[in-house]
Design a protein around this motif. Sequence first.
Motif, PDB file in Angstrom:
ATOM      1  N   ASN A 113      -0.137  14.651   1.846  1.00  0.00           N
ATOM      2  CA  ASN A 113      -1.094  13.785   2.546  1.00  0.00           C
ATOM      3  C   ASN A 113      -0.859  12.318   2.205  1.00  0.00           C
ATOM      4  OD1 ASN A 113      -2.304  15.960   3.717  1.00  0.00           O
ATOM      5  ND2 ASN A 113      -4.046  16.051   2.307  1.00  0.00           N
ATOM      6  N   ARG A 114      -0.649  12.054   0.905  1.00  0.00           N
ATOM      7  CA  ARG A 114      -0.463  10.659   0.481  1.00  0.00           C
ATOM      8  C   ARG A 114       0.829  10.088   1.066  1.00  0.00           C
ATOM      9  NH1 ARG A 114      -2.515   6.199   0.397  1.00  0.00           N
ATOM     10  NH2 ARG A 114      -1.724   4.687  -1.095  1.00  0.00           N
ATOM     11  N   ILE A 115       1.890  10.900   1.075  1.00  0.00           N
ATOM     12  CA  ILE A 115       3.167  10.454   1.642  1.00  0.00           C
ATOM     13  C   ILE A 115       2.991  10.120   3.127  1.00  0.00           C
ATOM     14  CG2 ILE A 115       5.474  11.279   2.312  1.00  0.00           C
ATOM     15  CD1 ILE A 115       5.524  12.718  -0.479  1.00  0.00           C
ATOM     16  N   ALA A 116       2.285  10.991   3.848  1.00  0.00           N
ATOM     17  CA  ALA A 116       2.046  10.738   5.280  1.00  0.00           C
ATOM     18  C   ALA A 116       1.257   9.444   5.467  1.00  0.00           C
ATOM     19  CB  ALA A 116       1.297  11.923   5.900  1.00  0.00           C
ATOM     20  N   GLU A 117       0.262   9.221   4.595  1.00  0.00           N
ATOM     21  CA  GLU A 117      -0.566   8.009   4.704  1.00  0.00           C
ATOM     22  C   GLU A 117       0.258   6.735   4.520  1.00  0.00           C
ATOM     23  OE1 GLU A 117      -4.608   9.947   2.749  1.00  0.00           O
ATOM     24  OE2 GLU A 117      -3.699   8.186   1.782  1.00  0.00           O
ATOM     25  N   VAL A 118       1.065   6.694   3.453  1.00  0.00           N
ATOM     26  CA  VAL A 118       1.789   5.441   3.185  1.00  0.00           C
ATOM     27  C   VAL A 118       2.868   5.204   4.237  1.00  0.00           C
ATOM     28  CG1 VAL A 118       1.295   5.251   0.718  1.00  0.00           C
ATOM     29  CG2 VAL A 118       3.358   6.476   1.453  1.00  0.00           C
ATOM     30  N   LEU A 119       3.480   6.264   4.753  1.00  0.00           N
ATOM     31  CA  LEU A 119       4.492   6.066   5.793  1.00  0.00           C
ATOM     32  C   LEU A 119       3.847   5.560   7.082  1.00  0.00           C
ATOM     33  CD1 LEU A 119       6.913   9.062   5.127  1.00  0.00           C
ATOM     34  CD2 LEU A 119       7.356   6.635   4.724  1.00  0.00           C
ATOM     35  N   MET A 120       2.650   6.055   7.391  1.00  0.00           N
ATOM     36  CA  MET A 120       1.912   5.521   8.548  1.00  0.00           C
ATOM     37  C   MET A 120       1.602   4.043   8.325  1.00  0.00           C
ATOM     38  SD  MET A 120       1.403   7.771  10.931  1.00  0.00           S
ATOM     39  CE  MET A 120      -0.039   7.296  11.873  1.00  0.00           C
ATOM     40  N   GLN A 121       1.216   3.719   7.100  1.00  0.00           N
ATOM     41  CA  GLN A 121       0.820   2.350   6.767  1.00  0.00           C
ATOM     42  C   GLN A 121       1.960   1.357   7.024  1.00  0.00           C
ATOM     43  OE1 GLN A 121      -0.631   2.292   2.722  1.00  0.00           O
ATOM     44  NE2 GLN A 121      -1.782   0.429   2.998  1.00  0.00           N
ATOM     45  N   VAL A 122       3.196   1.792   6.819  1.00  0.00           N
ATOM     46  CA  VAL A 122       4.337   0.893   7.016  1.00  0.00           C
ATOM     47  C   VAL A 122       5.033   1.137   8.360  1.00  0.00           C
ATOM     48  CG1 VAL A 122       4.707   0.612   4.538  1.00  0.00           C
ATOM     49  CG2 VAL A 122       5.996   2.374   5.769  1.00  0.00           C
ATOM     50  N   GLY A 123       4.407   1.957   9.210  1.00  0.00           N
ATOM     51  CA  GLY A 123       4.952   2.170  10.550  1.00  0.00           C
ATOM     52  C   GLY A 123       6.144   3.098  10.607  1.00  0.00           C
ATOM     53  N   ARG A 183      10.993  -0.697   4.380  1.00  0.00           N
ATOM     54  CA  ARG A 183       9.633  -0.181   4.598  1.00  0.00           C
ATOM     55  C   ARG A 183       9.355   1.049   3.736  1.00  0.00           C
ATOM     56  NH1 ARG A 183       7.619  -0.765  10.653  1.00  0.00           N
ATOM     57  NH2 ARG A 183       8.987  -2.433  11.328  1.00  0.00           N
ATOM     58  N   VAL A 184      10.373   1.897   3.571  1.00  0.00           N
ATOM     59  CA  VAL A 184      10.203   3.066   2.688  1.00  0.00           C
ATOM     60  C   VAL A 184       9.924   2.585   1.261  1.00  0.00           C
ATOM     61  CG1 VAL A 184      11.311   5.110   1.675  1.00  0.00           C
ATOM     62  CG2 VAL A 184      11.677   4.563   4.093  1.00  0.00           C
ATOM     63  N   VAL A 185      10.631   1.519   0.847  1.00  0.00           N
ATOM     64  CA  VAL A 185      10.440   0.973  -0.496  1.00  0.00           C
ATOM     65  C   VAL A 185       9.011   0.436  -0.649  1.00  0.00           C
ATOM     66  CG1 VAL A 185      11.196  -0.851  -2.068  1.00  0.00           C
ATOM     67  CG2 VAL A 185      12.882   0.472  -0.791  1.00  0.00           C
ATOM     68  N   VAL A 186       8.507  -0.222   0.404  1.00  0.00           N
ATOM     69  CA  VAL A 186       7.124  -0.714   0.361  1.00  0.00           C
ATOM     70  C   VAL A 186       6.155   0.471   0.300  1.00  0.00           C
ATOM     71  CG1 VAL A 186       5.359  -2.036   1.581  1.00  0.00           C
ATOM     72  CG2 VAL A 186       7.724  -2.845   1.587  1.00  0.00           C
ATOM     73  N   ALA A 187       6.433   1.501   1.100  1.00  0.00           N
ATOM     74  CA  ALA A 187       5.590   2.708   1.077  1.00  0.00           C
ATOM     75  C   ALA A 187       5.582   3.311  -0.327  1.00  0.00           C
ATOM     76  CB  ALA A 187       6.096   3.731   2.096  1.00  0.00           C
ATOM     77  N   ARG A 188       6.763   3.373  -0.932  1.00  0.00           N
ATOM     78  CA  ARG A 188       6.881   3.930  -2.293  1.00  0.00           C
ATOM     79  C   ARG A 188       6.036   3.125  -3.274  1.00  0.00           C
ATOM     80  NH1 ARG A 188      12.868   3.748  -4.594  1.00  0.00           N
ATOM     81  NH2 ARG A 188      12.345   1.541  -4.654  1.00  0.00           N
ATOM     82  N   ALA A 189       6.055   1.797  -3.109  1.00  0.00           N
ATOM     83  CA  ALA A 189       5.283   0.934  -4.017  1.00  0.00           C
ATOM     84  C   ALA A 189       3.783   1.132  -3.838  1.00  0.00           C
ATOM     85  CB  ALA A 189       5.651  -0.522  -3.782  1.00  0.00           C
ATOM     86  N   MET A 190       3.366   1.607  -2.659  1.00  0.00           N
ATOM     87  CA  MET A 190       1.938   1.749  -2.362  1.00  0.00           C
ATOM     88  C   MET A 190       1.366   3.118  -2.728  1.00  0.00           C
ATOM     89  SD  MET A 190       0.917  -1.126  -1.269  1.00  0.00           S
ATOM     90  CE  MET A 190      -0.717  -0.649  -0.661  1.00  0.00           C
ATOM     91  N   LEU A 191       2.228   4.032  -3.184  1.00  0.00           N
ATOM     92  CA  LEU A 191       1.800   5.435  -3.365  1.00  0.00           C
ATOM     93  C   LEU A 191       0.563   5.578  -4.252  1.00  0.00           C
ATOM     94  CD1 LEU A 191       5.248   7.221  -3.715  1.00  0.00           C
ATOM     95  CD2 LEU A 191       3.528   7.702  -1.952  1.00  0.00           C
ATOM     96  N   ASN A 192       0.536   4.826  -5.344  1.00  0.00           N
ATOM     97  CA  ASN A 192      -0.575   4.973  -6.294  1.00  0.00           C
ATOM     98  C   ASN A 192      -1.674   3.924  -6.087  1.00  0.00           C
ATOM     99  OD1 ASN A 192       0.057   7.333  -7.969  1.00  0.00           O
ATOM    100  ND2 ASN A 192       1.896   6.193  -8.505  1.00  0.00           N
ATOM    101  N   GLU A 193      -1.766   3.431  -4.853  1.00  0.00           N
ATOM    102  CA  GLU A 193      -2.799   2.452  -4.482  1.00  0.00           C
ATOM    103  C   GLU A 193      -2.906   1.322  -5.501  1.00  0.00           C
ATOM    104  OE1 GLU A 193      -6.368   4.068  -2.541  1.00  0.00           O
ATOM    105  OE2 GLU A 193      -5.602   6.035  -3.102  1.00  0.00           O
ATOM    106  N   PRO A 194      -1.817   0.549  -5.639  1.00  0.00           N
ATOM    107  CA  PRO A 194      -1.800  -0.500  -6.665  1.00  0.00           C
ATOM    108  C   PRO A 194      -2.798  -1.604  -6.351  1.00  0.00           C
ATOM    109  CG  PRO A 194       0.043  -0.782  -5.165  1.00  0.00           C
ATOM    110  CD  PRO A 194      -0.605   0.529  -4.806  1.00  0.00           C
ATOM    111  N   GLN A 195      -3.205  -2.306  -7.401  1.00  0.00           N
ATOM    112  CA  GLN A 195      -4.098  -3.461  -7.223  1.00  0.00           C
ATOM    113  C   GLN A 195      -3.318  -4.683  -6.764  1.00  0.00           C
ATOM    114  OE1 GLN A 195      -6.467  -4.184 -10.741  1.00  0.00           O
ATOM    115  NE2 GLN A 195      -6.783  -1.995 -11.066  1.00  0.00           N
ATOM    116  N   ILE A 196      -2.031  -4.710  -7.104  1.00  0.00           N
ATOM    117  CA  ILE A 196      -1.196  -5.843  -6.709  1.00  0.00           C
ATOM    118  C   ILE A 196       0.208  -5.342  -6.389  1.00  0.00           C
ATOM    119  CG2 ILE A 196      -0.649  -6.402  -9.142  1.00  0.00           C
ATOM    120  CD1 ILE A 196      -0.494  -9.389  -8.227  1.00  0.00           C
TER     121      ILE A 196
END
Length: 226
Positions: free
Chosen positions: A122-132, A151-164
Amino acid sequence: MFSSEPVLILDHADIYQGSKLILGDVSFQINKGDFAYLIGRTGSGKSSLLKTLYADLLLQNGKGQVAGYQLNPIKPRDIPYLRRKIGIVFQDFQLFSDRSVEDNLKFVLKATGWKDKGEMNNRIAEVLMQVGLGTAQKKMPHQLSGGEQQRVVVARAMLNEPQILIADEPTGNLDPAVSDQIMKVFQSINNAGTAVLMATHNYELLNKYPARVLRCQEGQVIELNG
C-alpha cells in the motif's frame, strides 16, 4: 501530531570535512512546510552541509537539530532513526539495477523495520502515485527514463513520511523539461507539509519556482532576501 518546532536548526555550527573547516558559524532554521534552496559554487560547502544534516559528517562545534535529533553529539545508534525522519535525494539515482521499482522500494521498507506485506504494498503504491508513477511498480530501472528514475528516488525518500526532504542537485543530470517535472513533484510534496531543502546549481529554477535562498560563500551561509 505536528509541533511548531522547526524541523531543522543550526546554531553557530561549524561544518568540517576531516580537520578542514568548510563553513563557520552557520545559523539558520527550517520550519515545517518550508521550501529552501541551498546555492553556491562547486566546493563552497553545500554537500558538506547536507552531509552534516544527515550525520554522514559529524557536527563538531555548535548546535544542530534535525527532526528532533541533536546532531552534536549524536549517538551512532541514533543515526538510522534520524535518517528515517529525513528523505535524502541524490543526483545519481543509486537504484538497484537488478530489481524492479517495487523491489527497490521494498528493500528500504524492510531495512527500516516494516514487516506487513500488505502495508508495504500500500505504501509503495501511495508514494509512486505521489510522484506520478502509479503504473511503474514492475518496471526495471533501465526501462525508465532519467526523469522517471529520479521520481522513483523521490518516492523512495518519501516512504517513511519524512519531516524534511534533503535533495543534493536532484536535477543535475536532467534536461530542463524533466527538471520542471521533478520540481513540480517537490512542490506537491512540499504543499502537503514536508519541508524541502534543495541544493542546486540551476538558477533558472530559483526564478521559476521562487522560495527561500541560502547561499554558501566564503565559508559562510547567508540568507538572501528577494
